[in-house]
Design an enzyme around this catalytic site. Structure first.
Site: not given
Ligand code: SD4
Length: 336
Positions: A89, A191, A209, A219, A222, A242-243
């Site tokens: 990731s 991330t 990330t 794309r 954040d 994260t997320g």
């Molecule tokens: C995203 N926030 O590209 C990142 C991915 C991530 O846990 O953090 N995943 O949306």
């Protein structure tokens, strides 16, 4: 403090879960962890998202102890998962977009609120290092896509193929039904965001990330957006996310966490309030089905916390007192 004394101390204040500990720069031991820290910690302090944060903290810690700047420590620290093909990731080995391209997002911010960021960057293994160059060597905050790549090459970075065989196989498998449905807590390593409170009590942070797997080409999440994936104010505190990036951008997540700390909330209270806001705003949203967002935050006195929508989020904490260990974030939804 011996690991036995640390164990007893933690056992006395309540324990949750089993955790692997690398004392920063030391060897691994097992011990129980506390859900979170609420007492001021000795400086320096490093916190990083997810289990890959342990190796990142270790490296960043070494850099700090060798008198490197906090920014250099962050670049070297999060550079470990960036270069690790098993971390799917972040950086090299990261899962690609739906066209099979690994595209990277990263940003970095220092105690003076100077920041650098790259988004939609391809073929460069260490986007965090490029983000730092944007901070130090350009009049801008953010470079994207081809321009970011062109800048990286002009700074001496080399192009590499970042799509490993494993990630290519995963992508080919995904193509079979091509459904975009982000997986919550992908293999528990996502991330990486790192926040540092240095020896002088100054804050800085970084985030890197490969973003959401199977995203549309182009794309941006954040993570490279100052205020969304990362924010700090050296007078107050620092936060990182994260997320699901779309949810964090919609709510200016990390900036809001810092603003709540400015108003006197603890890192835990601030993370919790923003996670609840994000949850409430998405109650009837199409993204709710796979919505996971987690924040880590630290304030000027070294209090830190993690809080997420769903269970499973954790973060690595490294200080002189208790070494390097995992702590579990509290979550709004407790059922797995
Ligand atoms: C995203 N926030 O590209 C990142 C991915 C991530 O846990 O953090 N995943 O949306």
């Amino acid at each position: 403090m011996s690991s036995r004394r640390r164990f007893i101390k933690k056992a006395a204040i309540g324990t949750v879960g089993i955790t692997t500990t690398f004392s920063c720069g030391g060897s691994a031991t097992n011990k129980d962890d506390v859900t979170k820290n609420t007492k001021p910690q000795k400086k320096p302090l490093i916190i990083s998202t997810w289990r890959h944060g342990l190796a990142a903290n270790d490296e960043a810690w070494k850099q700090l102890k060798n008198n490197k700047s906090a920014l250099d420590a962050i670049v070297a620290g999060v550079g470990i998962p960036e270069a690790d093909p098993e971390v799917r990731s972040v950086g090299y080995g990261g899962l690609p977009d739906r066209e099979g391209k690994v595209t990277l997002d990263a940003c970095i911010m220092d105690k003076n609120s100077d920041c650098g960021s790259v988004s939609f960057l391809q073929s460069i293994k260490h986007p965090i290092a490029v983000a730092k160059k944007v901070l130090t060597n350009t009049p801008h905050v953010m470079l994207s896509g081809k321009g970011a790549l062109q800048f990286a090459l002009s700074e001496g970075f080399e192009e590499e193929n970042l799509l490993t065989e494993k990630s290519k196989i995963a992508w080919k498998k995904w193509l079979e039904d091509s459904k975009y449905k982000p997986v919550i807590n992908i293999e528990n390593h996502d991330t990486i965001s790192m926040l540092v409170l240095d020896e002088e009590g100054h804050l800085s942070g970084g985030c890197t990330t490969s973003g959401a797997a199977w995203k549309m080409h182009g794309r941006v999440g954040d993570s490279p957006i100052i205020g969304a994936g990362l924010f700090l104010d050296n007078e107050v505190g620092a936060a990182a996310a994260t997320g699901l990036g779309e949810a964090v951008i919609r709510t200016a997540g990390s900036a809001m966490v810092v603003e709540l700390m400015r108003q006197g909330k603890s890192p835990l209270e601030a993370c919790k309030e923003i996670v609840e806001r994000i949850y409430n705003k998405h109650k009837n949203h199409k993204d709710m089905e796979y919505l996971q967002v987690g924040f880590i935050a630290v304030n000027k006195s070294g209090e830190h916390a993690g809080y997420s929508i769903r269970p499973g989020f954790n973060y690595a904490v490294c200080d002189d007192i208790d070494g390097n260990r995992m702590e579990s974030a509290t979550s709004k939804i407790t059922k797995k």
